[in-house]
Design a protein around this motif. Structure first.
Motif, PDB file in Angstrom:
ATOM      1  N   HIS A  88      -4.056  -1.921   6.038  1.00 15.34           N
ATOM      2  CA  HIS A  88      -3.367  -0.468   5.677  1.00 15.34           C
ATOM      3  C   HIS A  88      -3.497   0.411   6.622  1.00 15.34           C
ATOM      4  CE1 HIS A  88      -2.698  -1.356   1.021  1.00 15.34           C
ATOM      5  NE2 HIS A  88      -3.784  -2.367   1.379  1.00 15.34           N
ATOM      6  N   TYR A 138       1.830  -7.541  -6.048  1.00 13.06           N
ATOM      7  CA  TYR A 138       1.826  -7.166  -4.622  1.00 13.06           C
ATOM      8  C   TYR A 138       1.475  -8.440  -3.851  1.00 13.06           C
ATOM      9  CZ  TYR A 138       2.587  -2.238  -4.447  1.00 13.06           C
ATOM     10  OH  TYR A 138       3.050  -0.984  -4.338  1.00 13.06           O
ATOM     11  N   VAL A 171      -3.660   3.186  -2.424  1.00 11.56           N
ATOM     12  CA  VAL A 171      -4.046   2.598  -1.415  1.00 11.56           C
ATOM     13  C   VAL A 171      -5.621   2.178  -1.592  1.00 11.56           C
ATOM     14  CG1 VAL A 171      -4.849   2.947   1.196  1.00 11.56           C
ATOM     15  CG2 VAL A 171      -2.831   3.882   0.386  1.00 11.56           C
ATOM     16  N   THR A 202       5.214  -7.047   7.636  1.00 10.18           N
ATOM     17  CA  THR A 202       5.143  -5.541   7.385  1.00 10.18           C
ATOM     18  C   THR A 202       5.932  -5.203   5.993  1.00 10.18           C
ATOM     19  OG1 THR A 202       5.466  -5.466   9.538  1.00 10.18           O
ATOM     20  CG2 THR A 202       5.379  -3.437   8.515  1.00 10.18           C
ATOM     21  N   THR A 259      -2.627   4.299   6.861  1.00  6.88           N
ATOM     22  CA  THR A 259      -2.360   5.131   5.890  1.00  6.88           C
ATOM     23  C   THR A 259      -2.938   6.642   6.160  1.00  6.88           C
ATOM     24  OG1 THR A 259      -3.062   5.721   3.579  1.00  6.88           O
ATOM     25  CG2 THR A 259      -4.439   4.457   4.644  1.00  6.88           C
ATOM     26  N   TYR A 314       3.186  -9.613  -0.714  1.00  5.87           N
ATOM     27  CA  TYR A 314       2.567  -9.984   0.462  1.00  5.87           C
ATOM     28  C   TYR A 314       3.060 -11.398   1.195  1.00  5.87           C
ATOM     29  CZ  TYR A 314      -0.432  -5.966  -0.034  1.00  5.87           C
ATOM     30  OH  TYR A 314      -1.237  -4.742  -0.012  1.00  5.87           O
ATOM     31  N   SER A 354      -6.470  -1.817  -2.776  1.00  3.70           N
ATOM     32  CA  SER A 354      -7.473  -2.708  -1.659  1.00  3.70           C
ATOM     33  C   SER A 354      -8.772  -3.216  -2.344  1.00  3.70           C
ATOM     34  CB  SER A 354      -7.718  -1.782  -0.561  1.00  3.70           C
ATOM     35  OG  SER A 354      -6.510  -1.366   0.049  1.00  3.70           O
ATOM     36  N   HIS A 395       0.112  -3.123   5.637  1.00  2.71           N
ATOM     37  CA  HIS A 395       1.011  -2.463   4.525  1.00  2.71           C
ATOM     38  C   HIS A 395       0.818  -0.796   5.000  1.00  2.71           C
ATOM     39  CE1 HIS A 395       1.139  -2.014  -0.041  1.00  2.71           C
ATOM     40  NE2 HIS A 395       1.883  -1.201   0.524  1.00  2.71           N
ATOM     41  N   LEU A 396       2.171  -0.179   4.961  1.00  2.00           N
ATOM     42  CA  LEU A 396       2.119   0.954   5.390  1.00  2.00           C
ATOM     43  C   LEU A 396       2.796   2.040   4.133  1.00  2.00           C
ATOM     44  CD1 LEU A 396       4.513   0.082   8.447  1.00  2.00           C
ATOM     45  CD2 LEU A 396       2.142   0.749   8.577  1.00  2.00           C
ATOM     46  N   HIS A 397       2.579   3.254   4.342  1.00  5.50           N
ATOM     47  CA  HIS A 397       2.720   4.167   3.104  1.00  5.50           C
ATOM     48  C   HIS A 397       3.410   5.365   3.641  1.00  5.50           C
ATOM     49  CE1 HIS A 397      -0.061   1.540   0.821  1.00  5.50           C
ATOM     50  NE2 HIS A 397      -0.512   1.661   1.985  1.00  5.50           N
ATOM     51  N   LEU A 404      -8.783  -0.485   6.080  1.00 10.10           N
ATOM     52  CA  LEU A 404      -7.764   0.790   5.953  1.00 10.10           C
ATOM     53  C   LEU A 404      -8.054   1.570   7.399  1.00 10.10           C
ATOM     54  CD1 LEU A 404      -8.787   2.145   2.707  1.00 10.10           C
ATOM     55  CD2 LEU A 404      -7.390   0.098   2.865  1.00 10.10           C
ATOM     56  N   THR A 459       5.751   0.889   1.603  1.00  8.08           N
ATOM     57  CA  THR A 459       5.833   1.364   0.280  1.00  8.08           C
ATOM     58  C   THR A 459       6.189   2.884  -0.043  1.00  8.08           C
ATOM     59  OG1 THR A 459       4.019   0.030  -0.668  1.00  8.08           O
ATOM     60  CG2 THR A 459       4.265   1.858  -1.983  1.00  8.08           C
TER      61      THR A 459
END
Ligand code: ADP
Length: 489
Positions: free
Chosen positions: A5, A482, A23, A161, A7, A486, A27, A134-136, A39, A164
């Motif tokens: 992630h 999720y 997050v 990729t 984040t 993924y 995780s 994973h991007l936020h 992270l 969210t």
């Protein structure tokens, strides 16, 4: 699977709101399933590193270029409950992450664009293969473009990729110059990222919607809302166009952390499975502790609370109305509200002056994690009159602590709270009071019924509490959803 992630928040050591909770909790659930999770976030000066184990700087530092100048960065590594934490520290002369705050600086665009570029530089140098990135939200939204444009050809290997959308209200609007600074210069990107509402402006979230392999948002209802003109805030056409890769997955809460059986910040513990009388006794003790801490009158009056960022999205004028109405009806009100813009804070300060001697009201404008736990444990009801709410965690945490939610029926609030009198859901799902219209009448409709029920029908009240207490808000179900995203299923 190696899941990374990138984040800007991670609870509890760098948290502003729900994004940070999500997050970390997601995780931790993935770690339980045997995945390797890391992270990567900025090393803010305001973060609580005492919660991290084995914090140390990696020996090799590296350079990141911004507007023709190169700046040195260092990655710190640490462990948190089985998660690998990577913290990016920079020697940038503008001290991007030493501002005593996570967000809210005039140059937030430059701060987080630089973070994204430095993060990918580090990963490229480290020759990592990332199964899933994973991007936020907007601060990391430029990454799919940076990867295509610069880092893929330098050997960085990202297999998939996911982006969210936690809150579509914040889209990361900036200028072409901001993009130029981090080395994105192609016309095609400028065209793709043109804001649908403000001419000539760049919209970072738009880029992630276009270029990420999959998109998620934080509740099924919010997925529908953001595809409408009202809810999409200009991005609805693009989301409809990309709906084949978009999925709404309801957030959970970290039930190890939010656990009234062993919560370190509360005065009396209880299990959601205890007999209801025992839970009510424990809540009464928590109420006594809270009243003492906040210098409120020791009272058996119903305690209504609000724990929130005090921003327009959360309906501050409706919270104000609920507060006045509660006091008028003899109840107590506690507001823990941070991030308030000046004019909103002033309107609450005015009430504080009016009620200076009233020991039924306490208002605090801080972000205070320990106090929030005690409030959830002490409260009888929580009011959440949001104008819009992607998912909302406070209603779930509250129910888990035996506190009845009063919410506006919108987004994730509508997916989790079912009105005790009017819902079409099965009786055992009815767990709170809801209202439709974001106005004083709406608040009155929920609050009057709730106060009346609390004071005159304890049997029904306990029945509502029990429905909330019994619900499974853990991440297990959502993490499985999720996992499918993924894996590209
Ligand atoms: P949002 O992410 O929009 O702020 P959520 O309901 O998704 O709203 O998540 C809010 C999270 O932040 C919850 O964990 C809540 O307990 C916490 N929180 C909100 N305001 C405060 C505050 N003033 N002090 C401490 N915690 C807060």
């Amino acid at each position: 699977m190696y899941i990374l992630h990138i984040t800007t928040e991670a609870a509890p050591f760098a948290k502003v709101g729900g994004l940070g909770d999500v997050v970390t909790a997601l995780s931790l659930e993935m770690v339980k399933k045997g995945h390797q999770i890391a992270l990567l976030l900025p090393k803010y000066d305001c973060m609580d590193t005492s919660l991290l184990k084995n914090l140390k700087a990696e020996s090799d530092s590296f350079l990141t270029e911004e507007a023709g100048q190169k700046y040195r960065n260092t990655i710190w590594t640490a462990d948190y409950k089985g998660l690998k934490i990577l913290l990016l520290e920079t020697d940038h002369p503008l001290a991007y992450f030493s501002r005593k705050t996570i967000y809210g600086c005039k140059d937030d665009n430059d701060r987080f664009l630089y973070f994204c570029k430095a993060a990918l530089t580090y990963l490229t140098n480290a020759q990592k293969t990332i199964d899933l990135l994973h991007l936020h939200d907007w601060p990391t939204a430029v990454i799919p473009i940076l990867y295509r444009e610069i880092y893929k050809s330098q050997g960085l290997n990202i297999k998939r990729t996911i982006f969210t959308i936690h809150n579509i209200d914040y889209q990361g609007r900036c200028s072409i110059l901001n993009l130029n600074k981090i080395g994105i210069n192609k016309e095609t990107y400028f065209r793709d990222l043109l804001d649908p509402v403000f001419p000539g402006v760049i919209n970072l979230m738009k880029g992630a919607i276009k270029y990420a392999d999959a998109l998620t948002t934080v509740s099924p209802a919010y997925e529908k809302e953001i595809k409408t003109a009202m809810g999409g805030k200009g991005l609805h056409y693009l989301l409809i166009e990309n709906q084949h890769k978009l999925k709404g997955i309801l957030n959970g809460i970290d039930t190890d952390y939010w656990n009234p059986e062993k919560d370190l910040f509360i005065a009396a513990h209880f299990s959601p499975n205890d007999p209801i009388q025992k839970i009510q006794e424990a809540k009464q003790k928590n109420k006594a502790a809270l009243n003492k801490q906040l210098n409120l009158a020791d009272s058996k009056a119903p305690l209504v609370v609000s724990i929130t960022r005090l921003v327009p999205q959360k309906g501050p004028e409706l919270i104000r109305h609920a507060l006045l109405k509660t006091i008028e009806k003899g109840g107590q009100f506690v507001l823990l509200g941070n991030c308030a813009p000046d004019e909103i804070q002033k309107s609450f300060e005015e009430i504080q002056r009016l009620f200076a001697k009233n020991r039924h009201l306490a208002i605090s404008y801080q972000y205070n994690e320990p106090l929030s736990h005690l409030i959830y444990a002490a409260a009888d009801m929580i009011i959440i009159p949001s104008i819009f709410e992607p998912c909302g965690l406070t209603q779930m945490i509250a129910m888990h602590y035996g506190t009845v939610p009063l919410v506006r029926h919108t987004g994730g609030l509508g997916d989790t709270v079912f009105d005790v009198d009017t819902s079409k859901e099965n009786e055992e799902l009815r767990n709170g009071f809801t209202f439709e219209h974001p106005d004083n009448k709406g608040v009155d409709w929920a609050l009057d019924r709730a106060l009346d029920c609390y004071q005159n029908n304890q049997e029904k009240w306990q029945w509502i509490m029990q429905h909330g207490l019994k619900e499974d808000f853990s991440w297990e179900k959502s993490a499985a959803k999720y996992m499918k995203v993924y894996s590209g299923i």
